[in-house]
Design a protein around this motif. Structure first.
Motif, PDB file in Angstrom:
ATOM      1  N   SER A   1      72.414  16.984 -14.568  1.00 57.79           N
ATOM      2  CA  SER A   1      72.751  16.165 -15.709  1.00 57.79           C
ATOM      3  C   SER A   1      74.128  15.590 -15.574  1.00 57.79           C
ATOM      4  O   SER A   1      74.934  15.883 -15.328  1.00 57.79           O
ATOM      5  CB  SER A   1      72.511  17.169 -17.100  1.00 57.79           C
ATOM      6  N   PRO A   2      73.827  14.072 -16.410  1.00 59.81           N
ATOM      7  CA  PRO A   2      75.022  13.193 -16.325  1.00 59.81           C
ATOM      8  C   PRO A   2      75.915  13.686 -17.557  1.00 59.81           C
ATOM      9  O   PRO A   2      76.900  13.396 -17.852  1.00 59.81           O
ATOM     10  CB  PRO A   2      74.151  11.888 -16.376  1.00 59.81           C
ATOM     11  N   TYR A   3      75.096  14.476 -18.425  1.00 56.99           N
ATOM     12  CA  TYR A   3      75.923  14.597 -19.597  1.00 56.99           C
ATOM     13  C   TYR A   3      77.149  15.712 -19.641  1.00 56.99           C
ATOM     14  O   TYR A   3      76.889  16.747 -19.039  1.00 56.99           O
ATOM     15  CB  TYR A   3      74.867  15.098 -20.762  1.00 56.99           C
ATOM     16  N   LEU A   4      77.967  15.573 -20.410  1.00 58.54           N
ATOM     17  CA  LEU A   4      79.125  16.550 -20.381  1.00 58.54           C
ATOM     18  C   LEU A   4      78.834  17.968 -20.909  1.00 58.54           C
ATOM     19  O   LEU A   4      79.259  19.026 -20.244  1.00 58.54           O
ATOM     20  CB  LEU A   4      80.413  16.159 -21.296  1.00 58.54           C
ATOM     21  N   PHE A   5      77.847  18.092 -21.587  1.00 54.30           N
ATOM     22  CA  PHE A   5      77.206  19.210 -22.215  1.00 54.30           C
ATOM     23  C   PHE A   5      75.678  19.087 -21.938  1.00 54.30           C
ATOM     24  O   PHE A   5      74.919  18.668 -22.695  1.00 54.30           O
ATOM     25  CB  PHE A   5      77.322  19.293 -23.654  1.00 54.30           C
ATOM     26  N   PRO A   6      75.320  19.798 -20.534  1.00 49.11           N
ATOM     27  CA  PRO A   6      73.852  19.698 -20.118  1.00 49.11           C
ATOM     28  C   PRO A   6      72.949  20.524 -20.822  1.00 49.11           C
ATOM     29  O   PRO A   6      73.145  21.558 -21.267  1.00 49.11           O
ATOM     30  CB  PRO A   6      74.309  20.074 -18.593  1.00 49.11           C
ATOM     31  N   GLY A   7      71.785  19.970 -20.772  1.00 50.11           N
ATOM     32  CA  GLY A   7      70.679  20.714 -21.257  1.00 50.11           C
ATOM     33  C   GLY A   7      69.436  20.517 -20.428  1.00 50.11           C
ATOM     34  O   GLY A   7      69.531  19.563 -19.600  1.00 50.11           O
ATOM     35  N   THR A   8      68.275  20.510 -21.059  1.00 49.08           N
ATOM     36  CA  THR A   8      67.029  19.969 -20.626  1.00 49.08           C
ATOM     37  C   THR A   8      66.194  19.142 -21.760  1.00 49.08           C
ATOM     38  O   THR A   8      65.114  18.736 -21.366  1.00 49.08           O
ATOM     39  CB  THR A   8      66.191  21.468 -20.459  1.00 49.08           C
ATOM     40  N   ALA A   9      66.925  18.660 -22.701  1.00 47.52           N
ATOM     41  CA  ALA A   9      66.093  17.888 -23.807  1.00 47.52           C
ATOM     42  C   ALA A   9      66.427  16.628 -23.644  1.00 47.52           C
ATOM     43  O   ALA A   9      67.186  16.137 -22.732  1.00 47.52           O
ATOM     44  CB  ALA A   9      66.845  18.172 -24.949  1.00 47.52           C
ATOM     45  N   SER A  10      65.393  15.729 -24.227  1.00 50.36           N
ATOM     46  CA  SER A  10      65.680  14.291 -24.248  1.00 50.36           C
ATOM     47  C   SER A  10      66.518  14.006 -25.500  1.00 50.36           C
ATOM     48  O   SER A  10      66.167  14.605 -26.577  1.00 50.36           O
ATOM     49  CB  SER A  10      64.554  13.535 -24.171  1.00 50.36           C
ATOM     50  N   PRO A  11      67.106  12.811 -25.471  1.00 47.24           N
ATOM     51  CA  PRO A  11      67.916  12.312 -26.733  1.00 47.24           C
ATOM     52  C   PRO A  11      66.776  12.000 -27.791  1.00 47.24           C
ATOM     53  O   PRO A  11      65.742  11.396 -27.505  1.00 47.24           O
ATOM     54  CB  PRO A  11      68.534  10.831 -26.118  1.00 47.24           C
ATOM     55  N   ARG A  12      67.081  12.573 -29.142  1.00 49.48           N
ATOM     56  CA  ARG A  12      66.338  12.171 -30.122  1.00 49.48           C
ATOM     57  C   ARG A  12      65.891  10.729 -30.359  1.00 49.48           C
ATOM     58  O   ARG A  12      64.672  10.321 -30.388  1.00 49.48           O
ATOM     59  CB  ARG A  12      66.620  13.052 -31.229  1.00 49.48           C
TER      60      ARG A  12
END
Length: 654
Positions: free
Chosen positions: A540-551
């Protein structure tokens, strides 16, 4: 509702609780405290009962505003911040211990008053099942009967149920669900799943057969949330009409230019075309920058309006055009339902402390003015806005949150110090837990604490809006640049957001230095990869990774998937807050930082505005109301007396 608005805040919560649970007024905490002293409850238990007032920002004399009721205790008191009443090195453990003492004593008190409550025989019925499950937990692929932690949901039910496990029924499960916090409801959902699985496997473990409830449990629908209406479930003809109105509402300058040229070619005069453009634009200063976000807001307002006019049983028969929804009766029904939902539960804000009605009415007004362009509909909305003026408050008018945090920091200066030192404290706890971790669960908990420490490292440097904080990207992707850059590894990080990513269009740059940079580096370079591997998350490119999509995707940015969901963010933040005892949300960190900055430089609202990426007018409205400057001075004096090093750190940040 008028009486509720005039009552003290905690009294409102009590009234809301009374109207949903019982018609009989429960005993109050002042009576509970008197009973505890007369019944020779332990000194520690009495102390914990006395601490409840401070935890809720009340005085001991105001204990008679707090209902001594188990449901209220679980929803309001048990989850309240603990940092103001304890300086324990392990605040989470201290709060759990304190809550357990009060809960047990409250059950004894209610039992003595003749209220139905748990007793030793009931708890014993759970102990047998819990003991059997716990003895047979482990790795299923290594012949264990149950996976690790299968027994844990039973602990919550054992502590709060009024029926023995073999006699537990749907009615009692519904009561537990109603009284539970959001975290408690997650546990109850797991409990229902466990019961179903255990009952299906009775032939495999007959020892449990007689210890389990006789039926499976149905998880109730959340009573404090509105019935969800999926946009795609509406009739296609209605959706097409509504989307066309939304497009008219959001018509951009380029669209108007094309339309004007087309009208001129059709033979209309320039005067006519210019006049119609002026009518369409109205007083709109600038078109919305994020078309997707604006459209989502219009859809939410539309489903909010039709929710009370169309029942799920009847469906949406007769729903043809958006224009037909805008009746005075429908508008009033939607407002009344919103207010009633807020009044029915302690888990929602009061209607006159929420901006929900303002948001819905504002979106409907925009659609009516620029999309439908109907003066009659605009007038109806205007009248409804007048009828419910006490509840339709814009976010700019709502300063109670900021004032409450300023007051809390003034009364408990150790909380201000805990906020400033939060990154280092959470990082230290994370390090200790990771060193002692002997299971995957413990390892993941330690890594998540490291993530929360990193989030605090950013927030105490320059408190961001949560949407920016948790959308921070450490790597560029096609059509989307990164935000985080390490100027000096482990010593200086720069986080940069362009105006298009920020709510008010201002660009924001955050510089993280020193100890905070070390905390951020530890997460970014060491602990983050471990958590990704442990949880099996895709890169994931995010500093705080997860599996969701931006709202809500930003216009001009191709935001990738792989971020944390809102629920995961709040769980992560709550894990950290339990160690700190601050009782702050990610957004409230902005209020805390502003309060501390004014303590360093009383009256310097321009500096606060620049750090928070707001206008000075907004800063004054939130933090300069009445005696805001005097409060800031009081914070400074209290902090200097107890934590003389805090302002040296704050001066470096500003």
């Amino acid at each position: 509702m008028k009486a509720a608005r005039e009552a003290p805040p905690l009294e409102i919560e009590k009234m809301k609780h009374d109207c949903t649970l019982t018609n009989a007024a429960p005993p109050m905490f002042s009576e509970f405290l008197d009973w505890a002293k007369e019944a020779d409850e332990s000194r520690d238990t009495v102390y914990e009962i006395e601490k409840v007032a401070t935890r809720l920002d009340l005085t001991k004399e105001e204990l008679d505003l707090i209902p001594a009721e188990l449901g209220y205790f679980e929803k309001v008191i048990a989850v309240s911040p603990y940092g103001a009443v304890s300086r324990s090195k392990n605040l989470e453990q201290a709060r759990n211990r304190g809550n357990s003492r009060v809960r047990s004593a409250l059950q004894r008190f209610l039992g003595a008053r003749g209220h139905v409550t748990s007793n030793a025989d009931i708890q014993t019925s759970y102990d047998k099942a819990i003991a059997f499950i716990e003895e047979n937990e482990g790795f299923v692929d290594r012949s264990a009967l149950f996976s690790t932690s299968t027994h844990k949901p039973f602990l919550l039910v054992r502590a709060r149920a009024r029926l023995a496990l073999p006699h537990l029924d749907q009615e009692e499960f519904d009561r537990l669900w109603h009284d539970a916090t959001p975290d408690g409801r997650k546990t109850l959902r797991k409990f229902a799943q466990r019961i179903t699985a255990l009952r299906r496997g009775h032939n495999s473990w007959p020892e449990l057969a007689d210890l389990l409830p006789p039926e499976d449990f149905i998880v109730p629908a959340a009573s404090d949330r509105a019935r969800r209406i999926v946009w795609q479930s509406l009739p296609a003809s209605f959706r097409a009409d509504a989307e066309d109105v939304f497009r008219q509402t959001l018509r951009q300058p380029a669209d108007l230019k094309a339309w004007a040229k087309e009208q001129i070619k059709l033979g209309r005069t320039a005067v006519e075309v210019d006049k119609e453009i002026a009518e369409r634009v109205g007083k709109k200063d600038r078109p919305p920058k994020n078309i997707d976000s604006a459209t989502a807001g219009y859809r939410q307002a539309t489903t909010w309006l039709l929710r009370e006019s169309y029942s799920p049983e009847a469906g949406f028969a007769g729903l043809a055009a958006l224009r037909d929804l805008f009746t005075t009766d429908a508008l009033e029904a939607a407002c009344d339902a919103q207010i009633a939902r807020s009044a029915s539960t302690v888990s929602l804000k009061d209607a006159d402390e929420s901006s929900t009605l303002w948001s819905r009415i504002t979106n409907l007004t925009t659609v009516a003015r620029h999309g439908l362009r109907d003066p009659e509909i605009l007038a109806r909305i205007g009248l409804v806005r007048l009828f419910y003026a006490d509840y339709i408050l814009s976010p700019d008018e709502m300063t109670a949150d900021a004032e409450a945090i300023c007051d809390r920091l003034r009364k408990s200066p150790q909380l201000a110090a805990a906020f400033v030192h939060a990154p280092a404290r959470l990082a230290a706890i994370s390090h200790r837990e990771l060193e002692a971790a002997s299971s995957t669960f413990a390892m993941e908990r330690g890594l998540r604490l490291s993530a929360c420490a990193a989030a605090y490292a950013v927030q105490v440097s320059r408190a961001l809006r949560p949407a920016n904080l948790f959308m921070t990207r450490r790597k560029a992707t096609p059509g989307c640049p990164r935000n985080l850059t390490w100027i000096v590894d482990g010593e200086h990080a720069e986080i940069r957001f362009s105006g298009g990513e920020v709510k008010n269009g201002q660009s924001v740059i955050v510089n993280v230095h020193g100890e905070d940079a070390q905390v951020l580096w530890q997460w970014d370079q060491v602990d983050r990869p471990k958590l990704i591997k442990l949880r099996g998350i895709e890169p994931s490119p995010y500093l705080f990774p997860g599996t969701a999509s931006p709202r809500l995707r930003k216009s001009g940015l191709n935001l990738p998937t792989g971020c944390m969901s809102v629920a995961s963010i709040m769980e992560l933040w709550d894990l950290g807050d339990r160690q700190l005892g601050l009782g702050l949300t990610p957004h409230q960190c902005r209020h805390a930082l502003a309060t501390l900055m004014l303590a360093v430089r009383p009256g310097d609202f321009a500096n606060v505005a620049s750090v928070l990426a707001n206008t000075e007018q907004v800063a004054r409205r939130h933090y300069g109301k009445d005696s805001g400057e005097a409060a800031a001075v009081a914070v400074r004096e209290s902090l200097l007396a107890q934590h003389p090093d805090v302002f040296a750190r704050m001066q470096r940040r500003t």
